[in-house]
Design a protein around this motif. Structure first.
Motif, PDB file in Angstrom:
ATOM      1  N   ASP A 119      31.429   7.054  43.288  1.00 49.83           N
ATOM      2  CA  ASP A 119      31.494   7.779  41.958  1.00 49.83           C
ATOM      3  C   ASP A 119      32.773   8.739  41.971  1.00 49.83           C
ATOM      4  OD1 ASP A 119      29.426   6.285  41.149  1.00 49.83           O
ATOM      5  OD2 ASP A 119      27.900   8.093  41.064  1.00 49.83           O
ATOM      6  N   GLY A 120      32.923   9.525  43.193  1.00 51.41           N
ATOM      7  CA  GLY A 120      33.940  10.411  43.196  1.00 51.41           C
ATOM      8  C   GLY A 120      35.193   9.705  43.469  1.00 51.41           C
ATOM      9  N   LEU A 121      35.286   8.514  44.105  1.00 54.50           N
ATOM     10  CA  LEU A 121      36.876   7.919  43.921  1.00 54.50           C
ATOM     11  C   LEU A 121      37.075   7.270  42.604  1.00 54.50           C
ATOM     12  CD1 LEU A 121      36.324   5.861  47.397  1.00 54.50           C
ATOM     13  CD2 LEU A 121      37.839   7.675  46.988  1.00 54.50           C
ATOM     14  N   VAL A 122      36.030   6.955  41.858  1.00 49.70           N
ATOM     15  CA  VAL A 122      36.243   6.334  40.272  1.00 49.70           C
ATOM     16  C   VAL A 122      36.964   7.432  39.475  1.00 49.70           C
ATOM     17  CG1 VAL A 122      35.085   5.517  38.152  1.00 49.70           C
ATOM     18  CG2 VAL A 122      34.772   4.305  40.449  1.00 49.70           C
ATOM     19  N   ARG A 123      36.295   8.683  39.632  1.00 46.83           N
ATOM     20  CA  ARG A 123      36.671   9.905  38.939  1.00 46.83           C
ATOM     21  C   ARG A 123      37.979  10.361  39.455  1.00 46.83           C
ATOM     22  NH1 ARG A 123      32.810  14.994  38.424  1.00 46.83           N
ATOM     23  NH2 ARG A 123      31.781  13.750  36.399  1.00 46.83           N
ATOM     24  N   LEU A 124      38.360  10.084  40.695  1.00 46.60           N
ATOM     25  CA  LEU A 124      39.665  10.522  41.266  1.00 46.60           C
ATOM     26  C   LEU A 124      40.793   9.597  40.553  1.00 46.60           C
ATOM     27  CD1 LEU A 124      39.302  11.599  44.904  1.00 46.60           C
ATOM     28  CD2 LEU A 124      40.068  12.787  43.113  1.00 46.60           C
ATOM     29  N   ARG A 125      40.579   8.209  40.680  1.00 45.12           N
ATOM     30  CA  ARG A 125      41.561   7.200  39.975  1.00 45.12           C
ATOM     31  C   ARG A 125      41.872   7.637  38.893  1.00 45.12           C
ATOM     32  NH1 ARG A 125      38.190   3.060  42.935  1.00 45.12           N
ATOM     33  NH2 ARG A 125      39.153   2.609  44.954  1.00 45.12           N
ATOM     34  N   GLY A 126      40.820   7.963  37.945  1.00 46.25           N
ATOM     35  CA  GLY A 126      41.054   8.407  36.570  1.00 46.25           C
ATOM     36  C   GLY A 126      41.920   9.535  36.350  1.00 46.25           C
ATOM     37  N   CYS A 127      41.588  10.308  37.048  1.00 48.05           N
ATOM     38  CA  CYS A 127      42.251  11.717  36.899  1.00 48.05           C
ATOM     39  C   CYS A 127      43.704  11.764  37.490  1.00 48.05           C
ATOM     40  CB  CYS A 127      41.752  12.960  37.874  1.00 48.05           C
ATOM     41  SG  CYS A 127      42.422  14.411  37.898  1.00 48.05           S
ATOM     42  N   LEU A 128      44.128  10.747  38.495  1.00 47.57           N
ATOM     43  CA  LEU A 128      45.342  10.558  39.034  1.00 47.57           C
ATOM     44  C   LEU A 128      46.167   9.499  38.119  1.00 47.57           C
ATOM     45  CD1 LEU A 128      44.632  10.582  42.839  1.00 47.57           C
ATOM     46  CD2 LEU A 128      45.637  12.307  41.585  1.00 47.57           C
ATOM     47  N   GLY A 129      45.237   8.504  37.422  1.00 50.08           N
ATOM     48  CA  GLY A 129      45.913   7.766  36.500  1.00 50.08           C
ATOM     49  C   GLY A 129      46.214   6.675  37.293  1.00 50.08           C
ATOM     50  N   VAL A 130      45.634   6.093  38.118  1.00 53.03           N
ATOM     51  CA  VAL A 130      45.648   4.923  38.896  1.00 53.03           C
ATOM     52  C   VAL A 130      44.691   4.029  38.471  1.00 53.03           C
ATOM     53  CG1 VAL A 130      45.327   4.053  41.279  1.00 53.03           C
ATOM     54  CG2 VAL A 130      46.327   6.501  41.245  1.00 53.03           C
ATOM     55  N   SER A 131      45.016   2.498  38.416  1.00 52.68           N
ATOM     56  CA  SER A 131      44.076   1.788  37.702  1.00 52.68           C
ATOM     57  C   SER A 131      43.579   1.254  38.796  1.00 52.68           C
ATOM     58  CB  SER A 131      44.882   0.528  37.154  1.00 52.68           C
ATOM     59  OG  SER A 131      45.951  -0.157  37.924  1.00 52.68           O
ATOM     60  N   ALA A 132      42.152   0.748  38.723  1.00 54.34           N
ATOM     61  CA  ALA A 132      41.194   0.353  39.752  1.00 54.34           C
ATOM     62  C   ALA A 132      41.924  -1.203  40.180  1.00 54.34           C
ATOM     63  CB  ALA A 132      39.848   0.132  39.340  1.00 54.34           C
ATOM     64  N   VAL A 184      63.892  15.259  47.327  1.00 54.12           N
ATOM     65  CA  VAL A 184      63.181  14.491  46.307  1.00 54.12           C
ATOM     66  C   VAL A 184      61.770  14.179  46.877  1.00 54.12           C
ATOM     67  CG1 VAL A 184      63.101  12.378  44.903  1.00 54.12           C
ATOM     68  CG2 VAL A 184      65.182  13.753  44.961  1.00 54.12           C
ATOM     69  N   GLU A 185      61.960  13.621  48.053  1.00 54.19           N
ATOM     70  CA  GLU A 185      60.666  13.033  48.777  1.00 54.19           C
ATOM     71  C   GLU A 185      59.600  14.063  48.888  1.00 54.19           C
ATOM     72  OE1 GLU A 185      59.523  10.054  49.841  1.00 54.19           O
ATOM     73  OE2 GLU A 185      61.462   8.964  48.680  1.00 54.19           O
ATOM     74  N   GLU A 186      60.064  15.252  49.594  1.00 52.66           N
ATOM     75  CA  GLU A 186      59.353  16.394  49.481  1.00 52.66           C
ATOM     76  C   GLU A 186      58.879  16.918  48.252  1.00 52.66           C
ATOM     77  OE1 GLU A 186      57.082  19.319  51.297  1.00 52.66           O
ATOM     78  OE2 GLU A 186      58.058  17.651  52.557  1.00 52.66           O
ATOM     79  N   VAL A 187      59.441  17.045  47.418  1.00 55.24           N
ATOM     80  CA  VAL A 187      58.949  17.471  46.019  1.00 55.24           C
ATOM     81  C   VAL A 187      57.622  16.764  45.395  1.00 55.24           C
ATOM     82  CG1 VAL A 187      59.800  17.999  43.510  1.00 55.24           C
ATOM     83  CG2 VAL A 187      61.042  18.868  45.461  1.00 55.24           C
ATOM     84  N   GLU A 188      58.331  15.264  45.374  1.00 57.14           N
ATOM     85  CA  GLU A 188      57.123  14.409  44.765  1.00 57.14           C
ATOM     86  C   GLU A 188      56.044  14.557  45.767  1.00 57.14           C
ATOM     87  OE1 GLU A 188      59.258  10.603  45.184  1.00 57.14           O
ATOM     88  OE2 GLU A 188      60.347  10.820  43.241  1.00 57.14           O
ATOM     89  N   ALA A 189      55.949  14.440  47.108  1.00 55.67           N
ATOM     90  CA  ALA A 189      54.734  14.707  47.905  1.00 55.67           C
ATOM     91  C   ALA A 189      53.992  15.800  47.537  1.00 55.67           C
ATOM     92  CB  ALA A 189      55.362  14.664  49.512  1.00 55.67           C
ATOM     93  N   ARG A 190      54.806  16.941  47.433  1.00 58.59           N
ATOM     94  CA  ARG A 190      54.194  18.122  47.171  1.00 58.59           C
ATOM     95  C   ARG A 190      53.417  18.275  45.845  1.00 58.59           C
ATOM     96  NH1 ARG A 190      58.070  22.921  48.042  1.00 58.59           N
ATOM     97  NH2 ARG A 190      57.413  22.254  50.024  1.00 58.59           N
ATOM     98  N   LEU A 191      54.012  17.593  44.856  1.00 57.04           N
ATOM     99  CA  LEU A 191      53.466  17.523  43.255  1.00 57.04           C
ATOM    100  C   LEU A 191      52.030  16.535  43.471  1.00 57.04           C
ATOM    101  CD1 LEU A 191      56.779  16.894  41.172  1.00 57.04           C
ATOM    102  CD2 LEU A 191      55.125  19.119  41.270  1.00 57.04           C
ATOM    103  N   GLU A 192      52.179  15.509  44.229  1.00 55.76           N
ATOM    104  CA  GLU A 192      51.310  14.526  44.528  1.00 55.76           C
ATOM    105  C   GLU A 192      49.879  15.215  44.938  1.00 55.76           C
ATOM    106  OE1 GLU A 192      52.796  11.178  46.582  1.00 55.76           O
ATOM    107  OE2 GLU A 192      53.828  10.442  44.798  1.00 55.76           O
ATOM    108  N   ARG A 193      50.244  16.093  45.985  1.00 51.36           N
ATOM    109  CA  ARG A 193      49.137  16.730  46.769  1.00 51.36           C
ATOM    110  C   ARG A 193      48.646  17.736  45.690  1.00 51.36           C
ATOM    111  NH1 ARG A 193      53.128  16.987  51.161  1.00 51.36           N
ATOM    112  NH2 ARG A 193      53.567  19.070  50.409  1.00 51.36           N
ATOM    113  N   GLU A 194      49.389  18.486  44.901  1.00 48.06           N
ATOM    114  CA  GLU A 194      49.056  19.402  44.184  1.00 48.06           C
ATOM    115  C   GLU A 194      47.975  18.633  42.967  1.00 48.06           C
ATOM    116  OE1 GLU A 194      47.726  22.606  42.409  1.00 48.06           O
ATOM    117  OE2 GLU A 194      48.697  22.493  44.190  1.00 48.06           O
ATOM    118  N   GLN A 195      48.486  17.595  42.463  1.00 52.29           N
ATOM    119  CA  GLN A 195      47.635  16.772  41.563  1.00 52.29           C
ATOM    120  C   GLN A 195      46.460  16.477  42.423  1.00 52.29           C
ATOM    121  OE1 GLN A 195      49.464  13.109  39.967  1.00 52.29           O
ATOM    122  NE2 GLN A 195      48.014  12.986  38.169  1.00 52.29           N
ATOM    123  N   LEU A 196      46.481  15.892  43.642  1.00 55.23           N
ATOM    124  CA  LEU A 196      45.215  15.547  43.938  1.00 55.23           C
ATOM    125  C   LEU A 196      44.337  16.684  44.182  1.00 55.23           C
ATOM    126  CD1 LEU A 196      43.610  13.343  45.629  1.00 55.23           C
ATOM    127  CD2 LEU A 196      44.825  13.795  47.580  1.00 55.23           C
TER     128      LEU A 196
END
Length: 194
Positions: free
Chosen positions: A181-194, A124-136
């Motif tokens: 600006d890049g980090l703001v855009r990444l946070r928005g794309c990843l769904g992470v609140s500031a 599960v850890e590996e799958v989650e990490a892989r999915l997070e990397r792909e989303q990034l």
């Protein structure tokens, strides 16, 4: 010396297990000794047929003979012969030993598996990490070229803002703005609140 049991008025050299078991039920030790001698070989044979291990078979056969002494009063003549009752006890005790050994082995196997199991689910850890990397990776593709280069150099390359500016041949202020600006855009794309 063994006493011959009379069957139908005629002396017999073979002991009568039925009569002996009845006498054992009344606490007759000599009758038990005679019954023991008469059935011990058959009991051992039945037990060994189930267990296939000589030492265990001898141990279980001994347990059966002790059980005969203890439970002889429970024997009911109307349900079968004494020998059948005794051999049924032997078979049941041997099967119980097999089941006990199997249960013990299963418990040991489960315990060994628990010892080897990680405290968390590695898959599960590996799958989650892989999915997070792909989303990034997907989110990084949404950045401008300069934003993407600055983020990768600073966060994956471990460079300082000044080193990123030198590497990209851009003013330090521009690099800081592109990174922010890049980090703001990444946070928005990843769904992470500031």
């Amino acid at each position: 010396m063994k006493q011959a049991v009379h069957i139908g008025g005629k002396p017999s050299s073979e002991p009568d297990p039925q009569g002996l078991l009845h006498a054992v039920a009344l606490g007759d030790r000599e009758a038990f000794a005679a019954l023991h001698d008469a059935v011990a070989g058959s009991v051992l044979g039945v037990v060994h047929g189930v267990l296939r291990d000589r030492a265990q078979s001898e141990e279980v056969a001994q347990e059966v003979l002790v059980e005969i002494w203890r439970t002889a009063p429970r024997y009911r003549r109307d349900r079968g012969t004494a020998v059948n009752w005794i051999l049924t006890l032997a078979h049941r005790r041997a099967v119980d030993r097999v089941r006990s050994a199997e249960a013990s082995a299963a418990r040991e196997q489960r315990a060994a598996l628990l010892d080897r199991m990680p405290e968390y689910d590695e898959v599960v850890e590996e799958v989650e990490a892989r999915l997070e990397r792909e989303q990034l990776r997907r989110c990084l593709r949404t950045l401008t070229r300069i934003q993407r280069q600055a983020v990768i150099l600073a966060y994956y390359g471990g460079l300082t803002y000044r080193q990123v500016a030198e590497d990209l041949a851009l003013p330090l202020g521009t690099v800081k703005t592109r990174l922010r600006d890049g980090l703001v855009r990444l946070r928005g794309c990843l769904g992470v609140s500031a």
